[in-house]
Motif scaffolding. Structure first.
Motif, PDB file in Angstrom:
ATOM      1  N   VAL A  74      44.544  49.935  35.242  1.00  0.00           N
ATOM      2  CA  VAL A  74      45.456  49.893  34.098  1.00  0.00           C
ATOM      3  C   VAL A  74      44.887  50.585  32.859  1.00  0.00           C
ATOM      4  N   ALA A  75      43.565  50.760  32.778  1.00  0.00           N
ATOM      5  CA  ALA A  75      42.948  51.300  31.563  1.00  0.00           C
ATOM      6  C   ALA A  75      43.521  52.651  31.131  1.00  0.00           C
ATOM      7  N   PRO A  76      43.749  53.614  32.033  1.00  0.00           N
ATOM      8  CA  PRO A  76      44.249  54.924  31.577  1.00  0.00           C
ATOM      9  C   PRO A  76      45.679  54.897  31.061  1.00  0.00           C
ATOM     10  N   SER A  77      46.443  53.867  31.369  1.00  0.00           N
ATOM     11  CA  SER A  77      47.854  53.806  30.972  1.00  0.00           C
ATOM     12  C   SER A  77      47.995  53.118  29.618  1.00  0.00           C
ATOM     13  N   PRO A  78      49.187  53.249  28.997  1.00  0.00           N
ATOM     14  CA  PRO A  78      49.430  52.528  27.728  1.00  0.00           C
ATOM     15  C   PRO A  78      50.027  51.151  27.927  1.00  0.00           C
ATOM     16  N   ALA A  79      50.101  50.654  29.160  1.00  0.00           N
ATOM     17  CA  ALA A  79      50.785  49.399  29.464  1.00  0.00           C
ATOM     18  C   ALA A  79      50.145  48.217  28.751  1.00  0.00           C
ATOM     19  N   SER A  80      50.984  47.282  28.306  1.00  0.00           N
ATOM     20  CA  SER A  80      50.486  46.040  27.709  1.00  0.00           C
ATOM     21  C   SER A  80      49.864  45.178  28.803  1.00  0.00           C
ATOM     22  N   VAL A  81      48.785  44.472  28.447  1.00  0.00           N
ATOM     23  CA  VAL A  81      48.039  43.668  29.405  1.00  0.00           C
ATOM     24  C   VAL A  81      47.978  42.233  28.906  1.00  0.00           C
ATOM     25  N   LEU A  82      48.228  41.286  29.811  1.00  0.00           N
ATOM     26  CA  LEU A  82      48.104  39.864  29.484  1.00  0.00           C
ATOM     27  C   LEU A  82      46.935  39.295  30.272  1.00  0.00           C
ATOM     28  N   LEU A  83      45.917  38.798  29.564  1.00  0.00           N
ATOM     29  CA  LEU A  83      44.725  38.230  30.177  1.00  0.00           C
ATOM     30  C   LEU A  83      44.865  36.709  30.219  1.00  0.00           C
ATOM     31  N   LEU A  84      44.721  36.150  31.408  1.00  0.00           N
ATOM     32  CA  LEU A  84      44.904  34.716  31.619  1.00  0.00           C
ATOM     33  C   LEU A  84      43.598  34.106  32.094  1.00  0.00           C
ATOM     34  N   GLY A  85      43.353  32.862  31.739  1.00  0.00           N
ATOM     35  CA  GLY A  85      42.147  32.189  32.191  1.00  0.00           C
ATOM     36  C   GLY A  85      41.737  31.092  31.245  1.00  0.00           C
ATOM     37  N   GLU A  86      40.796  30.280  31.684  1.00  0.00           N
ATOM     38  CA  GLU A  86      40.320  29.162  30.882  1.00  0.00           C
ATOM     39  C   GLU A  86      39.645  29.657  29.597  1.00  0.00           C
ATOM     40  N   SER A  87      39.561  28.762  28.630  1.00  0.00           N
ATOM     41  CA  SER A  87      38.870  29.073  27.386  1.00  0.00           C
ATOM     42  C   SER A  87      37.412  29.416  27.679  1.00  0.00           C
ATOM     43  N   GLY A  88      36.958  30.529  27.121  1.00  0.00           N
ATOM     44  CA  GLY A  88      35.566  30.927  27.303  1.00  0.00           C
ATOM     45  C   GLY A  88      35.293  31.679  28.585  1.00  0.00           C
ATOM     46  N   ALA A  89      36.339  32.017  29.361  1.00  0.00           N
ATOM     47  CA  ALA A  89      36.122  32.706  30.638  1.00  0.00           C
ATOM     48  C   ALA A  89      35.765  34.168  30.461  1.00  0.00           C
ATOM     49  N   GLY A  90      35.910  34.709  29.252  1.00  0.00           N
ATOM     50  CA  GLY A  90      35.538  36.092  29.006  1.00  0.00           C
ATOM     51  C   GLY A  90      36.722  37.008  28.789  1.00  0.00           C
ATOM     52  N   LYS A  91      37.831  36.467  28.269  1.00  0.00           N
ATOM     53  CA  LYS A  91      39.041  37.284  28.102  1.00  0.00           C
ATOM     54  C   LYS A  91      38.841  38.366  27.038  1.00  0.00           C
ATOM     55  N   GLU A  92      38.149  38.028  25.926  1.00  0.00           N
ATOM     56  CA  GLU A  92      37.910  39.069  24.921  1.00  0.00           C
ATOM     57  C   GLU A  92      36.949  40.125  25.454  1.00  0.00           C
ATOM     58  N   ILE A  93      35.979  39.708  26.242  1.00  0.00           N
ATOM     59  CA  ILE A  93      35.060  40.676  26.854  1.00  0.00           C
ATOM     60  C   ILE A  93      35.842  41.611  27.765  1.00  0.00           C
ATOM     61  N   ALA A  94      36.779  41.053  28.528  1.00  0.00           N
ATOM     62  CA  ALA A  94      37.612  41.874  29.401  1.00  0.00           C
ATOM     63  C   ALA A  94      38.456  42.848  28.585  1.00  0.00           C
TER      64      ALA A  94
END
Length: 444
Positions: free
Chosen positions: A156-176
């Protein structure tokens, strides 16, 4: 605003304005022109720009007052000046007034012109990124559970598509999200993150969209919002499930029309950003309960990615712990610190219900308690959020909680050479609380 950047060209000569506008437009920049310093200041108050390219000699304001006025109107503004004199004294004066660079008139070298503006925009964007704080460590790719996440980000990185990151608090969503940004064509543009749970609705609206002077009590100057500052880059809406419905409606318009107005303003601003949202909540349940807009969900969740919790990726724990230790040691001015085999086994035995955030906190405490070149198992002390029910912390066997707190404060105080303000900041407590504890434990 486009990805290359938005430039305001200021010159009182029509021919020069037209020439510069055409040259920069051919270079991929979005260009707006102004014939005077006063009109330029009016535009700066109403619209967003990344660079002002301005003549130094114009009616109305002196050379230095002109540059200082631009910077006063927008402290984030990067200014490149044009001078017909080309003297060292003029250049030095411009730099002292806050200019980033200067070019000599007449501008004949278009390559130099475009490169200078590109450097100026990059300088401004990097400065904004530094103001956002240091980037967290990159994702660790070793665990099999992370393989689908890695593959999804790469696709998905090369595209302009919006991404929704799901997961527990502290799982690394901002890092992703940062990893996604770094792998995208927008990597050289800003990455801006806003935690939707950290501010009240009114403050969050101003933080996102900015505000005009006088928009509300205390709005003494125009402020550019975080969305505007992310122009050309990636914008992370962290804890997006905490957005109130009125703000959800306003955000939906930005995603649909790529435009917005600052709070209290009437000027419509266009923005080009890549949207990433993150949440630990079940948005489907929130939609059913009427707490989250379904249309906004579909705009944000073009490409959903779920991050597994740390307990499902034990292969990542030790490499990630070492990376975090390197970062923490650098913050404390310490040399590289490793993990003893016993400390590694201790970390692997924990459930890490708080995920990466809990791991970082445990390592920071252990690093402060550690006096050598590696963290030992005895440097960890009990944290109920990170302990397995059947695996007591070795530190509990040799310390009471008060002993551990006293030791932690003493070693932190020693680390900062007795500086109590830095000690309090490192421990995450107020200065008055620290004074009370110093008195209580006889560490005064």
């Amino acid at each position: 605003m486009n990805g290359a950047g938005r430039v305001l060209v200021v010159d009182d000569e029509d021919g020069i304005r037209a020439f510069l506008s055409e040259a920069l437009g051919d270079g991929g920049f979005e260009v707006v022109t102004a014939p005077s310093g006063d009109q330029a200041l009016t535009l700066l108050e109403k619209e967003g720009f990344e660079v002002v390219l301005t003549d130094m000699k114009m009616p109305g304001l002196s050379e230095l007052a002109l540059v200082e006025s631009y910077r006063k109107t927008d402290p984030d503004m990067v200014v490149v000046v044009l001078t017909a004199h080309g003297t060292v004294e003029t250049a030095v004066a411009a730099m002292k007034a806050g200019a980033f660079d200067y070019l000599q008139k007449p501008v004949r070298n278009l390559t130099e012109l475009i490169l200078t503006i590109r450097r100026a925009i990059e300088h401004g964007r990097l400065r904004k990124q530094r103001e956002e704080g240091p980037s967290p460590p990159p994702l660790t790719w070793g665990a099999p559970a992370m393989k689908p996440v890695v593959e999804a980000i790469q696709k998905v990185a090369p595209s302009p598509a919006s991404v929704l990151l799901l997961g527990e608090s502290g799982a690394g969503k901002e890092i992703a999200a940062r990893t996604l940004h770094a792998a995208s064509p927008r990597a050289r543009a800003p990455f801006v993150a806003v935690n939707c749970a950290a501010l009240s609705e009114s403050l969050l609206e101003s933080e996102l969209f900015g505000h005009e002077r006088g928009a509300f009590t205390g709005a003494h100057a125009r402020k550019r919002g975080k969305i505007e500052l992310a122009a050309g880059g990636t914008f992370l809406l962290d804890e997006v499930g905490e957005l109130q419905l009125p703000l959800q409606a306003k955000l939906l318009r930005v995603l649909q029309e790529r435009s917005f107005e600052r709070v209290g303003g009437h000027q419509t601003l266009r923005v080009d950003v890549r949207w990433v949202a993150a949440t630990n909540q079940d948005l489907a349940v929130m939609i059913a309960d009427g707490r989250f807009r379904e249309d906004l969900y579909h705009r944000l969740a073009v490409f959903p990615i779920r991050l597994p919790p740390l307990r499902e990726r034990p292969e990542d724990i030790v490499p990630l712990a070492q990376h975090l230790l390197d970062s923490l040691a650098a913050d404390l001015g310490r040399s590289t610190v490793g993990l003893s085999p016993e400390a590694e086994r201790h970390l692997l035995a924990q459930s890490w219900n708080g995920n990466i955030r809990a791991l970082r906190n445990a390592l920071e405490r252990a690093l402060i308690l550690s006096g050598g070149d590696q963290v030992e198992v005895d440097d960890f002390w009990a944290d109920p959020a990170t302990q397995s029910s059947d695996t007591p912390s070795p530190a509990l066997e040799i310390r009471t909680l008060e002993d551990a707190e006293r030791s932690l404060i003493a070693r932190t105080l020693e680390t900062f050479d007795g500086n109590r303000k830095k000690t309090a900041e490192s421990l995450g407590i107020g200065l008055r609380t620290l004074y009370d504890k110093l008195k209580r434990y006889g560490l005064g």
